[in-house]
Design a protein around this motif. Structure first.
Motif, PDB file in Angstrom:
ATOM      1  N   HIS A 147      -9.664  -2.661  -6.944  1.00 26.99           N
ATOM      2  CA  HIS A 147      -9.986  -1.346  -6.640  1.00 26.99           C
ATOM      3  C   HIS A 147      -8.921  -0.661  -6.011  1.00 26.99           C
ATOM      4  N   VAL A 148      -8.775   0.783  -5.853  1.00 30.67           N
ATOM      5  CA  VAL A 148      -7.537   1.383  -5.079  1.00 30.67           C
ATOM      6  C   VAL A 148      -8.253   1.837  -3.738  1.00 30.67           C
ATOM      7  N   ASP A 149      -7.310   1.784  -2.643  1.00 31.88           N
ATOM      8  CA  ASP A 149      -7.570   2.232  -1.675  1.00 31.88           C
ATOM      9  C   ASP A 149      -6.449   2.457  -0.850  1.00 31.88           C
ATOM     10  N   SER A 150      -6.335   2.874   0.281  1.00 34.70           N
ATOM     11  CA  SER A 150      -4.973   3.289   1.024  1.00 34.70           C
ATOM     12  C   SER A 150      -5.358   2.569   2.521  1.00 34.70           C
ATOM     13  N   ILE A 151      -3.942   2.214   3.143  1.00 37.33           N
ATOM     14  CA  ILE A 151      -4.327   1.586   4.191  1.00 37.33           C
ATOM     15  C   ILE A 151      -2.833   2.029   5.249  1.00 37.33           C
ATOM     16  N   ARG A 152      -3.111   2.158   6.423  1.00 39.98           N
ATOM     17  CA  ARG A 152      -1.983   2.603   7.424  1.00 39.98           C
ATOM     18  C   ARG A 152      -1.620   1.156   8.206  1.00 39.98           C
ATOM     19  N   PHE A 179     -15.842 -19.185  -1.381  1.00 41.15           N
ATOM     20  CA  PHE A 179     -14.896 -18.630  -1.026  1.00 41.15           C
ATOM     21  C   PHE A 179     -14.501 -17.499  -1.686  1.00 41.15           C
ATOM     22  N   ILE A 180     -13.723 -16.346  -1.194  1.00 41.72           N
ATOM     23  CA  ILE A 180     -13.306 -15.365  -1.895  1.00 41.72           C
ATOM     24  C   ILE A 180     -11.785 -15.020  -1.679  1.00 41.72           C
ATOM     25  N   GLY A 181     -11.102 -14.931  -2.647  1.00 42.49           N
ATOM     26  CA  GLY A 181      -9.522 -14.507  -2.407  1.00 42.49           C
ATOM     27  C   GLY A 181      -9.311 -13.260  -2.708  1.00 42.49           C
ATOM     28  N   THR A 182      -8.320 -12.663  -2.025  1.00 43.08           N
ATOM     29  CA  THR A 182      -8.000 -11.254  -1.991  1.00 43.08           C
ATOM     30  C   THR A 182      -6.564 -11.050  -1.901  1.00 43.08           C
ATOM     31  N   LEU A 183      -5.858 -10.080  -2.891  1.00 41.62           N
ATOM     32  CA  LEU A 183      -4.443  -9.950  -2.852  1.00 41.62           C
ATOM     33  C   LEU A 183      -4.411  -8.500  -2.850  1.00 41.62           C
ATOM     34  N   GLY A 184      -3.642  -7.801  -2.045  1.00 42.18           N
ATOM     35  CA  GLY A 184      -3.348  -6.429  -1.987  1.00 42.18           C
ATOM     36  C   GLY A 184      -1.827  -6.306  -2.337  1.00 42.18           C
ATOM     37  N   ILE A 185      -1.685  -5.126  -3.034  1.00 41.53           N
ATOM     38  CA  ILE A 185      -0.210  -4.751  -3.504  1.00 41.53           C
ATOM     39  C   ILE A 185      -0.260  -3.341  -3.131  1.00 41.53           C
ATOM     40  N   ASP A 186       0.892  -2.940  -2.510  1.00 37.63           N
ATOM     41  CA  ASP A 186       1.073  -1.737  -2.010  1.00 37.63           C
ATOM     42  C   ASP A 186       2.222  -0.773  -3.242  1.00 37.63           C
ATOM     43  N   PHE A 187       1.803   0.435  -3.202  1.00 44.10           N
ATOM     44  CA  PHE A 187       2.540   1.378  -4.194  1.00 44.10           C
ATOM     45  C   PHE A 187       3.041   2.760  -3.500  1.00 44.10           C
ATOM     46  N   ARG A 188       3.858   3.099  -4.325  1.00 41.39           N
ATOM     47  CA  ARG A 188       4.397   4.509  -3.513  1.00 41.39           C
ATOM     48  C   ARG A 188       3.352   5.415  -3.466  1.00 41.39           C
ATOM     49  N   THR A 189       2.697   5.574  -4.590  1.00 43.15           N
ATOM     50  CA  THR A 189       1.710   6.984  -4.485  1.00 43.15           C
ATOM     51  C   THR A 189       0.231   6.363  -4.923  1.00 43.15           C
ATOM     52  N   MET A 190      -0.523   7.282  -4.617  1.00 38.55           N
ATOM     53  CA  MET A 190      -1.870   6.789  -5.317  1.00 38.55           C
ATOM     54  C   MET A 190      -2.181   6.903  -6.938  1.00 38.55           C
ATOM     55  N   ALA A 191      -1.277   7.719  -7.590  1.00 37.10           N
ATOM     56  CA  ALA A 191      -1.166   7.813  -8.858  1.00 37.10           C
ATOM     57  C   ALA A 191      -0.452   6.539  -9.356  1.00 37.10           C
ATOM     58  N   ALA A 193      -0.728   3.522  -8.000  1.00 38.70           N
ATOM     59  CA  ALA A 193      -1.797   2.582  -7.773  1.00 38.70           C
ATOM     60  C   ALA A 193      -2.942   2.565  -8.846  1.00 38.70           C
ATOM     61  N   GLU A 194      -3.298   3.850  -9.378  1.00 41.64           N
ATOM     62  CA  GLU A 194      -4.387   4.005 -10.057  1.00 41.64           C
ATOM     63  C   GLU A 194      -4.038   3.523 -11.473  1.00 41.64           C
ATOM     64  N   ALA A 195      -2.761   3.898 -11.925  1.00 37.21           N
ATOM     65  CA  ALA A 195      -2.220   3.293 -13.203  1.00 37.21           C
ATOM     66  C   ALA A 195      -2.312   1.949 -13.032  1.00 37.21           C
ATOM     67  N   ALA A 196      -1.886   1.413 -12.092  1.00 33.97           N
ATOM     68  CA  ALA A 196      -1.659  -0.241 -12.091  1.00 33.97           C
ATOM     69  C   ALA A 196      -3.177  -0.620 -11.958  1.00 33.97           C
ATOM     70  N   CYS A 197      -4.003  -0.259 -11.343  1.00 27.98           N
ATOM     71  CA  CYS A 197      -5.502  -0.655 -11.638  1.00 27.98           C
ATOM     72  C   CYS A 197      -6.068  -0.753 -12.868  1.00 27.98           C
ATOM     73  N   LYS A 211     -10.036  -6.527 -19.679  1.00 30.10           N
ATOM     74  CA  LYS A 211      -9.457  -6.008 -18.658  1.00 30.10           C
ATOM     75  C   LYS A 211     -10.264  -6.365 -17.359  1.00 30.10           C
ATOM     76  N   ILE A 212      -9.476  -6.547 -16.205  1.00 31.86           N
ATOM     77  CA  ILE A 212     -10.346  -6.979 -14.977  1.00 31.86           C
ATOM     78  C   ILE A 212     -11.264  -5.776 -14.678  1.00 31.86           C
ATOM     79  N   GLU A 213     -12.536  -5.972 -14.244  1.00 30.66           N
ATOM     80  CA  GLU A 213     -13.153  -4.607 -14.034  1.00 30.66           C
ATOM     81  C   GLU A 213     -12.716  -3.778 -13.042  1.00 30.66           C
ATOM     82  N   ARG A 214     -12.835  -2.566 -13.002  1.00 31.79           N
ATOM     83  CA  ARG A 214     -12.416  -1.511 -12.036  1.00 31.79           C
ATOM     84  C   ARG A 214     -13.782  -1.069 -11.490  1.00 31.79           C
TER      85      ARG A 214
END
Length: 215
Positions: A147-152, A179-191, A193-197, A211-214
Motif C-alpha cells: 500500500h501507499v501512504d504518507s507519514i511525517r 505474527f505480522i511483519g511490516t516494512l516501510g520504504i520512503d520515497f521522494r514523491t507520491m508518484a 511511491a505509486e510506481a514502486a508499489c 505481483k504482490i497484491e496492491r
C-alpha cells in the motif's frame, strides 16, 4: 524446534511487565536486549561466546551458536535503513527498529511494546484505522500486501511518501498466522511511491506475471 516457535506467544500482562522492566534496565533496542541476556549467562558461570573458540560443553557450544544467530538477527533488524516492525495477530506491537520508533514519535521501544495501532497512533485516528484494515487483509488473505501512504516524522517539514509491505510471518503457508511483519520504504514523491508499489514483487521465484497484491 519448529521455526515459528522462535517467537513466543506471551500473555498480555507479561508483555506489559516485560516492557516495564526493559525500560528500567535501559534496554531500547535489540542489541541491548541480547547483551542483557549475555550478562545473565555470564553471571551464572557461562562462557563468554565473544571470546576465543575454546572447546566447551555441548550446552556452551549451543549457546554460542544461538547468541551469534540472535545478535546477527538483531543487528540486521536495527540496521535496515527503513522502518520495520513485528506485530502479533491481535495487532499489538512486538518489536520495531529505530526508524520505526522514530516514525512513532521518537519513543523508546518499552513505550510501544504491547500497544495497538490506536494507542501508538492516537493522534492520527485515520492512520490507526488504515493500519488495522491492512493488517486484517494480511490475516484474511494470508499473502503479502502493498500500500501507499504518507507519514511525517517528528522533524519533518513535509510528509514523506511511503510504500508499506505487510506479510504473514509463517514458515509453513498453512500454519496459523501469529505474527505480522511490516516494512516501510520512503520515497521522494507520491508518484515515485505509486510506481514502486505497482512494480514490486515479493515472490522468491521470479515470475513477471505475478505481483504482490496492491490495496
Amino acid at each position: 524446534m519448529h521455526p515459528d516457535s522462535a517467537l513466543i506467544e506471551l500473555p498480555a500482562p507479561l508483555v506489559t511487565e516485560l516492557s516495564r522492566r526493559m525500560k528500567e534496565l535501559g534496554i531500547s533496542g535489540v542489541q541491548d536486549l541480547v547483551l542483557a541476556v549475555l550478562k545473565q549467562w555470564l553471571a551464572r558461570g557461562g562462557k563468554d561466546p565473544r571470546k576465543g573458540a575454546e572447546s566447551g560443553t555441548e550446552q556452551e557450544v549451543q549457546f554460542n551458536e544461538q547468541y551469534a544467530h540472535l545478535l546477527a538477527c538483531g543487528l540486521f533488524v536495527e540496521s535496515i535503513p527503513n522502518e520495520i516492525c513485528i506485530k502479533k495477530s491481535d495487532q499489538t506491537l512486538v518489536w520495531g527498529n529505530r526508524w520505526y520508533r522514530n516514525m512513532a514519535g521518537g519513543r523508546d521501544l518499552p513505550d510501544l511494546v504491547g500497544k495497538s495501532p490506536g494507542e501508538i497512533w492516537k493522534d492520527d485516528v485515520e492512520r490507526a484505522e488504515n493500519i488495522k484494515r491492512w493488517d486484517m487483509q494480511v490475516l484474511e488473505k494470508r499473502t503479502p500486501i502493498c500500500h501507499v501512504d504518507s507519514i511525517r516524522y517528528t522533524e519533518d517539514i513535509e510528509p514523506r511518501a511511503r510504500v508499506g509491505i505487510r506479510f504473514p510471518m509463517v514458515a509453513d503457508p498453512a500454519a496459523e498466522i501469529k505474527f505480522i511483519g511490516t516494512l516501510g520504504i520512503d520515497f521522494r514523491t507520491m508518484a515515485d511511491a505509486e510506481a514502486a508499489c505497482e512494480a514490486i514483487r515479493t515472490e522468491g521465484e521470479w515470475d513477471v506475471r505475478k505481483k504482490i497484491e496492491r490495496v
